[in-house]
Design an enzyme around this catalytic site. Sequence first.
Site, PDB file in Angstrom:
ATOM      1  N   LYS B  85     -11.963  52.096  51.133  1.00  0.00           N
ATOM      2  CA  LYS B  85     -12.747  51.961  52.367  1.00  0.00           C
ATOM      3  C   LYS B  85     -14.022  52.787  52.245  1.00  0.00           C
ATOM      4  O   LYS B  85     -13.986  53.924  51.769  1.00  0.00           O
ATOM      5  CB  LYS B  85     -11.906  52.445  53.551  1.00  0.00           C
ATOM      6  CG  LYS B  85     -12.522  52.178  54.923  1.00  0.00           C
ATOM      7  CD  LYS B  85     -11.628  52.718  56.036  1.00  0.00           C
ATOM      8  CE  LYS B  85     -12.129  52.338  57.410  1.00  0.00           C
ATOM      9  NZ  LYS B  85     -11.268  52.908  58.482  1.00  0.00           N
ATOM     10  N   SER B 160     -10.879  49.643  62.449  1.00  0.00           N
ATOM     11  CA  SER B 160     -12.102  49.588  61.691  1.00  0.00           C
ATOM     12  C   SER B 160     -11.936  49.130  60.236  1.00  0.00           C
ATOM     13  O   SER B 160     -12.883  48.641  59.636  1.00  0.00           O
ATOM     14  CB  SER B 160     -12.758  50.968  61.689  1.00  0.00           C
ATOM     15  OG  SER B 160     -11.977  51.896  60.966  1.00  0.00           O
ATOM     16  N   SER B 184      -6.854  52.159  62.877  1.00  0.00           N
ATOM     17  CA  SER B 184      -7.768  51.471  61.957  1.00  0.00           C
ATOM     18  C   SER B 184      -7.155  51.018  60.634  1.00  0.00           C
ATOM     19  O   SER B 184      -7.781  50.256  59.902  1.00  0.00           O
ATOM     20  CB  SER B 184      -8.983  52.355  61.660  1.00  0.00           C
ATOM     21  OG  SER B 184      -9.819  52.408  62.780  1.00  0.00           O
TER      22      SER B 184
END
Lengths: 98, 517
Positions: B85, B160, B184
Site C-alpha cells: 500500500k 482506504s 481500511s
Amino acid sequence: MAAINRDEVAHLAQLAHIEMSDDELDRMATELAVIVDSIKSVSEAAGDDVPATSHPIPLTNVMREDVVGHVLTVEEALSGAPDAASGRFKVPAILEES
Amino acid sequence: MTANELIRSSASAMAAKLAAKEVSAVELTQAHLDRIAEVDGGARGVHAFLHVNTDEALAVAADVDARRAAGEELHELAGVPIAVKDLIVTKGQPTTAASKILEGWMSPYDATVVKKLRAARMPLLGKTNLDEFAMGSSTEHSAYGPTRNPWDLDRIPGGSGGGSAAAVAAFEAPLALGTDTGGSIRQPGAVTGTVGVKPTYGAVSRYGAIAMASSLDQIGPVSRTVLDSALLQEVIGGYDPLDSTSLTDPSTGLVAAARVGNVKGMKVGVIKELHGEGFQTGVEKRFNESVELLRSAGAEIVEVSCPNFRYALGAYYLIMPSEASSNLAKYDGVRFGMRTLPAEGPLTIERVMSATRAAGFGDEVKRRIILGTYALSAGYYDAYYGSAQKVRTLIQNDFAAAFAQVDVLISPTSPVTAFKLGEKIHDPLSMYLNDIATIPANLAGVPGLTLPGGLADEDGLPVGIQLLAPAREDARLYRVGAVLESLLEAQWGGPILDKAPALAELVKTAAAAKEAN
C-alpha cells in the site's frame, strides 16, 4: 454545544494553515455542521466517573540506551526538500518586510 | 500449469511450487507483472497500482532463483511477490499516500515491514492505490484516480486500501500489505471477496507507515486465503524498537492456528448491535449462514450485547481527525513534499505553507484536518476529544464483557456490498457509515479478520464476514477463519473468486466501448 459556522471554519482553516476560497468555506461549513451534529451524542455517552483511554493497549514509557542509533545523513534528510542550501532546509521569509 | 492458472493459486501453493522447483521466482513474478499489464492500465483498468516496480522485482526474483539453485536455505515465502500500500514507505520507489502533496516523493528509508519483506526475499511488485492519506472508504479520494472493483468495474473496491484488495482479487498479486485505522484493510476485503487482517494494535510495527491517527493505525496482511494472511503476518509481525507502541510478543503460532482445522467447543459471540437493521438483506443472509456453519462444526453460538458500540462512530470521527490534524501538520512545504507559492502578495513562510496545503490536500483531507482542529480547540476539547476518549473506555469494557463469555466475536464486515463509483462521494456522512462494524476494533486495539462469506442474492456481489478476538489473541482469528473458509468453499465448490467475471475481457470490452463512444 455550539454549531459550527462559516466564520469558525475560516478561523480553523487559518489555524490549520490551509488557504480556502469563499466557495470552499461555504461548502466546508455546511458539511461539517452535518458531521458535528451526528457525532455530538458522544459528549452524552460517558459520565464523569469514566476514565479516558488514550491508547488501546496500556504501555509504560519505552526506554533505550543513550547511544546514537540509526540516523539519516544530511543528504538523505534533505533529499525530499523543495529547497535546500549549504546542508540546510531553505525556508521563505519568516517575517513580512515592511 | 499455465501462467493464468499459476497466478490464481494461493501464496502458500506458490511457495510450495517454488520450493519444489516446479516454477522459478522469475516466472512467477513475470506472470504477475504480465497480469498487471493486462488488467490494471487503460481508461477502464482496475488501477490498483500507482507504481509498478518491474526491474527490482525481477532482480530480487532472479536472486532467489540463484540462491535456491545453490542450495541455500530460504524463507518459505522467498520469491512469492507482494504489493505494498502506498501509505508505507519504500526505498527506491515513490511513496505518495495518494496525495498531490507527496507526488514523486522518494523515502530515504524503508518501513520496518518492508525491511522484513526484503529479508524474506519477497519481490515487491509495486505500490497500491488508496484514499488520500488513507482517508476514505472507497479509494475515490485518491489524487490519482479511483481503483475499480474487479467484480464490477463501475463499483468501488472499498477503502482506504482499495488498491491492495483489488490487486489481490484481480490476481495481480497473491499478497499485499494494507493499513487499517477504522476498517481500511477489512472493508475493502469484504467488498472484493478477499481476506484481510487488522492485527492487535502493536503486533506489527508502524515504523514507516505514514501516520493518520497514531493510536488507531495498524499495518496488516491482505490475501485470498486465511492461511496466506497468517503466513504474511508471521513475516511482518514482532517487536520493533523503532516503534514505541510495538508489543514484545513474538509473531508465531498464527500459521499453526490456521492449520488446526476445528472449532469444536469454541464459543462464538454474535454481536446484537452489529447486524439486522441498517445491514443489506443479502449481507444479513450470508452472515446468518456463516454463523450456522460454525454451529454445525461444533462451535457454541452465544448472543452478546455491546451497547456502547452505538457511540463508536462518533468517537472515531473525533479521535481520528484530531490525531490526523496533528500528524498532517508536517506537510509544510519545507522539509519534503511539494511547495506552492501564493499567487500574489508577500512570500512569507505562513503564506507559502497555506498555499501549499491548499493545493496539495484534497477535500476529504481538508475536511478531517478542520474537524480535528475544531475538536482540539479550547472550549471544545473536553466536550469532544475528552468525551471520545471516555467512549473508548466504554467500548473496551464492552469487549472485555463479551470476551468473558466467548472466544471470538462475529459480525458482517461491511453493512453493504460494493456501491457504485460516485454514489457516496458527495455525502461524507453516508461514506463514514461503511465502517460502522470495523471501527470498534480500532478503538479497543483488538484484532479483526475479514473473509468472504458468499455473494449477496440481490446484486451478486461479495459479502464479508468479520471475526474479532481479544488483544494478543490473533491466532484465534486464524483458527476460526480457516475453518469457516473451508466449510464455505466446500459449499461453493472452490474459492469465491472463481465466481468473479473474467477480468481481462471485461477490461478490454469496457475500454473498447469507451473508445467507441
